[in-house]
Design an enzyme around this catalytic site. Structure first.
Site, PDB file in Angstrom:
ATOM      1  N   TYR A  99       0.853  -1.188   0.000  1.00 48.30           N
ATOM      2  CA  TYR A  99       0.000   0.000   0.000  1.00 48.30           C
ATOM      3  C   TYR A  99       0.894   1.244   0.000  1.00 48.30           C
ATOM      4  CZ  TYR A  99      -3.163   3.622   1.445  1.00 48.30           C
ATOM      5  OH  TYR A  99      -3.857   4.802   1.503  1.00 48.30           O
ATOM      6  N   ASP A 172      -0.504  -7.155   6.600  1.00 47.23           N
ATOM      7  CA  ASP A 172      -1.658  -6.381   6.141  1.00 47.23           C
ATOM      8  C   ASP A 172      -2.532  -7.344   5.335  1.00 47.23           C
ATOM      9  OD1 ASP A 172      -3.502  -4.795   4.835  1.00 47.23           O
ATOM     10  OD2 ASP A 172      -2.094  -3.175   4.370  1.00 47.23           O
TER      11      ASP A 172
END
Ligand code: PLP
Length: 378
Positions: A99, A172
């Site tokens: 990300y 994540d």
């Protein structure tokens, strides 16, 4: 209870006082102190904790097979708390594909603060092993499947590498969701979610969450940081998140089925250079994904449009049903030209469109994208 039942019934909780099936919202910022100066309710102030968090945290902990969970005001608040619970001077590994805003924060604030951040290709176990500095590396952070190319990390192998070097593994798991992957069962110490995405699922809140393998000192340090930094959600957001998680399983299963149909349809399409989706058998991470993801490969895929950046942006410009917007994991399908968002340092190719597949009719989604690809050629 099976996980889908846990989610649908929010652990079967009923309000004792009113017999309500849906829990109350507790907006109070503060709690009464007992006359003898104690806080027997266990709560004193809502920057530390709020009663509305209890159920959402318990449901997430149950779905992740975790010892506990903590809600945050955003995915970024949750992720940065994990890094800030380390010491300046600690060495951490993070993936090259991840990300983008967290990567950018690691390269700027976290590095200035003193973390030694090293980015590695986490699909290459030998590269990770070589980068580990036993005693100095305190954390391996990974994301799987990873934005926006959907690199797949072998979590069991990564946990073995981390623990062999006395480091911790944080994952994540926003894209995988607890429906498809349970990182703690594979050896992870911390699981992170942008709850903004699939956990809530309706594009109407910003939230984050962590889940922990153990009720240990590093977890207490993270919870203390949440209180100190104040990255807590409002009571209404926590309640909305609990409501969203009730439909997690049917939503993400439909999104994943739609994503697979789209991936197979556009693979080999004359206007598409490549389709990136862990569910495709020719995708580099497919074998690992097939081993560590259950029941599906998630709702996220990317297409690389023939004709490069111009054709990709023009395709996004011509969608009618897909929504041209950032974010992922909502019930409505979103398309985004990622390189425009991520800036010059991105590993994302300029011809890539990220597709967050929703739960609409997959025939409608396919046709709209077909029409947009054709219109972009004119
Ligand atoms: C995989 C992933 N992790 C973390 C985040 C950050 O979450 P938030 O936007 O809730 O802060 C996002 C947001 O796009 C994301 O997609």
């Amino acid at each position: 209870m099976k996980p889908a039942t846990v989610a649908a019934q929010a652990l079967g909780w009923i309000d004792e006082k009113t017999r309500a099936v849906s829990p109350p919202i507790h907006p109070s910022s503060t709690y009464i102190r007992d006359p003898d100066n104690q806080f027997r309710s266990g709560r004193s102030y809502s920057r530390s904790d709020n009663a509305t968090y209890d159920q959402a945290e318990a449901v997430l902990a149950s779905l992740e097979n975790a010892k506990g969970a903590a809600l945050f005001s955003s995915g970024m608040a949750a992720a940065t708390a994990v890094f800030l619970s380390l010491e300046p001077g600690d060495h951490v590994l993070a993936p090259k594909v991840m990300y983008w805003l967290l990567r950018s924060w690691l390269a700027t604030f976290a590095t200035n603060w003193g973390l030694k951040v090293e980015l590695v290709d986490m699909t290459d176990l030998a590269a990770v092993k070589a980068a580990l500095r036993p005693g100095e590396t305190k954390l391996i952070w990974t994301e799987t499947p990873a934005n926006p190319m959907w690199d797949v990390t072998d979590l069991a192998a990564m946990a073995a590498l981390a623990h062999g070097a006395r480091a911790r593994l944080a994952v994540d798991s926003t894209v995988a969701t607890p429906v498809f992957t349970k990182p703690i069962e594979l050896g992870a110490d911390i699981v992170m979610h942008s709850a903004t995405k699939y956990l809530n699922g309706h594009s109407d809140l910003i939230g984050g969450a962590l889940a922990t393998r153990a009720d240990d000192e590093p977890w207490h340090a993270i919870k203390t940081l949440r209180t100190q930094l104040g990255g807590v959600p409002g009571a209404f957001e926590a309640w909305l998140l609990l409501r969203g998680m009730r439909t997690l399983f049917p939503r993400v299963r439909t999104a994943a089925a739609n994503a697979l149909t789209l991936a197979e349809h556009f693979r080999g399409h004359p206007l598409v250079e490549d389709v990136l989706y862990p569910g495709l058998t020719n995708f580099p991470g497919h074998a690992v994904a097939a081993r560590q993801m259950q029941d599906g490969f998630g709702g996220m895929l990317s297409i690389r449009v023939k004709g490069g950046e111009r054709a990709a942006i023009a395709t996004a410009a011509h969608v009618r049903l897909w929504k041209r917007a950032t974010s992922i994991g909502g019930v409505e399908s979103l398309v985004e030209h990622r390189a425009s968002v991520e800036g010059p340092d991105t590993p994302c190719p300029p011809d890539l469109l990220r597709l967050s597949t929703g739960i609409e009719d997959v025939g409608d989604l396919t046709q709209d994208l077909e029409d947009a690809l054709k219109a972009a050629q004119r």
